[in-house]
Design an enzyme around this catalytic site. Sequence first.
Site, PDB file in Angstrom:
ATOM      1  N   ASN A   7      75.417  -2.003 -46.865  1.00 22.48           N
ATOM      2  CA  ASN A   7      74.771  -3.222 -47.345  1.00 22.48           C
ATOM      3  C   ASN A   7      73.455  -3.385 -46.572  1.00 22.48           C
ATOM      4  O   ASN A   7      73.428  -3.906 -45.470  1.00 22.48           O
ATOM      5  CB  ASN A   7      75.718  -4.402 -47.098  1.00 22.48           C
ATOM      6  N   LYS A  14      74.656  -3.757 -42.772  1.00 26.25           N
ATOM      7  CA  LYS A  14      76.074  -3.895 -42.446  1.00 26.25           C
ATOM      8  C   LYS A  14      76.796  -2.699 -43.053  1.00 26.25           C
ATOM      9  O   LYS A  14      76.421  -2.241 -44.140  1.00 26.25           O
ATOM     10  CB  LYS A  14      76.641  -5.169 -43.065  1.00 26.25           C
ATOM     11  N   ARG A  92      75.487  -1.890 -51.895  1.00 25.11           N
ATOM     12  CA  ARG A  92      75.148  -3.176 -52.495  1.00 25.11           C
ATOM     13  C   ARG A  92      73.713  -3.078 -53.016  1.00 25.11           C
ATOM     14  O   ARG A  92      72.812  -2.666 -52.287  1.00 25.11           O
ATOM     15  CB  ARG A  92      75.213  -4.275 -51.442  1.00 25.11           C
ATOM     16  N   HIS A 181      73.866 -12.648 -54.937  1.00 23.87           N
ATOM     17  CA  HIS A 181      75.000 -12.824 -54.015  1.00 23.87           C
ATOM     18  C   HIS A 181      76.326 -12.927 -54.778  1.00 23.87           C
ATOM     19  O   HIS A 181      77.288 -13.502 -54.274  1.00 23.87           O
ATOM     20  CB  HIS A 181      74.867 -14.116 -53.163  1.00 23.87           C
ATOM     21  N   GLY A 211      72.778 -17.534 -45.826  1.00 28.23           N
ATOM     22  CA  GLY A 211      72.334 -16.510 -44.884  1.00 28.23           C
ATOM     23  C   GLY A 211      70.824 -16.522 -44.870  1.00 28.23           C
ATOM     24  O   GLY A 211      70.208 -17.520 -45.263  1.00 28.23           O
ATOM     25  N   ASN A 212      70.230 -15.421 -44.457  1.00 26.85           N
ATOM     26  CA  ASN A 212      68.775 -15.340 -44.496  1.00 26.85           C
ATOM     27  C   ASN A 212      68.291 -15.567 -45.933  1.00 26.85           C
ATOM     28  O   ASN A 212      67.333 -16.270 -46.184  1.00 26.85           O
ATOM     29  CB  ASN A 212      68.347 -13.977 -43.950  1.00 26.85           C
ATOM     30  N   ARG A 242      61.853 -17.554 -47.664  1.00 30.93           N
ATOM     31  CA  ARG A 242      61.546 -17.813 -49.079  1.00 30.93           C
ATOM     32  C   ARG A 242      61.495 -19.308 -49.368  1.00 30.93           C
ATOM     33  O   ARG A 242      62.327 -20.061 -48.854  1.00 30.93           O
ATOM     34  CB  ARG A 242      62.610 -17.168 -49.964  1.00 30.93           C
ATOM     35  N   GLU A 385      81.704  -8.981 -48.748  1.00 26.38           N
ATOM     36  CA  GLU A 385      81.129  -8.270 -49.887  1.00 26.38           C
ATOM     37  C   GLU A 385      81.521  -6.798 -49.813  1.00 26.38           C
ATOM     38  O   GLU A 385      81.694  -6.143 -50.834  1.00 26.38           O
ATOM     39  CB  GLU A 385      79.600  -8.396 -49.855  1.00 26.38           C
TER      40      GLU A 385
HETATM   41  P1  AMP Z   1      72.953 -13.147 -43.133  1.00 24.32           P
HETATM   42  O1  AMP Z   1      71.758 -12.975 -44.009  1.00 24.32           O
HETATM   43  O2  AMP Z   1      74.170 -13.636 -43.856  1.00 24.32           O
HETATM   44  O3  AMP Z   1      73.230 -11.951 -42.272  1.00 24.32           O
HETATM   45  O4  AMP Z   1      72.582 -14.330 -42.125  1.00 24.32           O
HETATM   46  C1  AMP Z   1      71.600 -14.148 -41.141  1.00 24.32           C
HETATM   47  C2  AMP Z   1      71.171 -15.501 -40.619  1.00 24.32           C
HETATM   48  O5  AMP Z   1      72.309 -16.243 -40.143  1.00 24.32           O
HETATM   49  C3  AMP Z   1      70.249 -15.417 -39.411  1.00 24.32           C
HETATM   50  O6  AMP Z   1      68.920 -15.246 -39.788  1.00 24.32           O
HETATM   51  C4  AMP Z   1      70.464 -16.761 -38.764  1.00 24.32           C
HETATM   52  O7  AMP Z   1      69.579 -17.696 -39.333  1.00 24.32           O
HETATM   53  C5  AMP Z   1      71.885 -17.151 -39.125  1.00 24.32           C
HETATM   54  N1  AMP Z   1      72.810 -17.049 -37.994  1.00 24.32           N
HETATM   55  C6  AMP Z   1      73.491 -15.975 -37.557  1.00 24.32           C
HETATM   56  N2  AMP Z   1      74.248 -16.287 -36.461  1.00 24.32           N
HETATM   57  C7  AMP Z   1      74.032 -17.602 -36.225  1.00 24.32           C
HETATM   58  C8  AMP Z   1      74.507 -18.529 -35.251  1.00 24.32           C
HETATM   59  N3  AMP Z   1      75.377 -18.163 -34.307  1.00 24.32           N
HETATM   60  N4  AMP Z   1      74.059 -19.800 -35.319  1.00 24.32           N
HETATM   61  C9  AMP Z   1      73.181 -20.180 -36.272  1.00 24.32           C
HETATM   62  N5  AMP Z   1      72.711 -19.357 -37.228  1.00 24.32           N
HETATM   63  C10 AMP Z   1      73.123 -18.087 -37.215  1.00 24.32           C
END
Ligand code: AMP
Length: 398
Positions: A7, A14, A92, A181, A211-212, A242, A385
């Site tokens: 992914n 990941k 993915r 997603h 997430g991001n 974004r 996922e």
């Molecule tokens: P993802 O795209 O699902 O991998 O999410 C990544 C985003 O999750 C990062 O850019 C952070 O903004 C947020 N994130 C990850 N760990 C934490 C944490 N412990 N506390 C707050 N935000 C987090």
Amino acid sequence: MKILVINCGSSSLKYQLLEMSNENLLAKGLVERIGDKGSSITHEKTGLSEKFKSVAPMNSHREAISHVISALTDEEHGVVLSMNEINAVGHRVVHAGENYAGSVMITAEVIKVLEDCVELAPLHNPPNLLGIHACVELMPNTPMVAVFDTAFHQTMPPEAYIYAIPFGYYQKYGIRKYGFHGTSHKYVAERAADIMGVNLNDMKIITCHLGNGASVSAIKRGKCIDTSMGFTPLEGLVMGTRSGDLDPAIVSYISKKENLSLSDVIDKLNKESGVLGISGVSSDFRDLEIAVGEGNKRAGLALKVFAHKVRFYIGAYIAEMNGVDALVFTAGIGENDINMRDIICSELGNLGIKLDLIKNKVKGKETIISRDDSRVTIMMIPTNEELMIARDTYALAK
Ligand code: AMP
């Protein structure tokens, strides 16, 4: 049969290796901050209590995948002797336009279609393709499968996916809401029904993948009926970089004022906007929360704007479904940001949403976080996922 799931995001990767005869996870890991300072790989072999972490410069997704291969075949914390033991790789992939409604084996023709879709998902299809190319190069004889983010949202009714623009644009160019997603929204909705012991077909669920990239979906009787992302993953919530929803007239206005081409403006909306754009600090919520602690007002504003938009969509989807039984938080922010879940849920009591502040103090573990008197069950469910991708890959590769 062993399936490797990849992914690839813009700055993270990941992976999971699963034995599919029993869906056992053999190993998983995360490469973070690809192309940035301090890139690292964290590799976890199932059954070993210690995680293996290595900080190493990784300037490209190819380098990241080389590190994944080294970790998987390492004498100490590896799980296979060689990559020949891996029967198929599931990738993915974010956007396939209207070309595929389900997962497909990757061929040269599929790669061409995905390359044609790059302009629809400029932040995502390129790293997805880099991951595919790197794996094809490093594992040339292993079958590869693409699993699309758009598939789960294909059940949306036309009133949810048709934009109010001349209809010919939908007919000629396929301009419509696709949603993204999908694999994550589907997974957490199914888990939510399992955890509550209720049939998914009897439930109304709102899933918040934060997430991001971030999106919210309305899932009625197991089917997606609306989602916040659109033709591209730029629409909907405010995200890391974004903008999410905005008045389309702003695009040409900025273009004139800043003497930028329209595609440059869209690039700014994809890469320099969101909480990064508002705060000027970072796209990462951990950095923003530190900045807020240091008194940075714009970082605080960015978090408030983000939460405002999530609440906006929750309200909209309660109206669309005429109620909601479960509200689910998932992905990096949804799973880890206790403070953000609290802000989003605050003052939604009249809609039956009451967060338990003590139960909410949880990260990364499936938990019901609503109060006992909350009409809506609020849950934090780590997304998976990768398992969904492995299932599709297994089914096709068999
Ligand atoms: P993802 O795209 O699902 O991998 O999410 C990544 C985003 O999750 C990062 O850019 C952070 O903004 C947020 N994130 C990850 N760990 C934490 C944490 N412990 N506390 C707050 N935000 C987090």
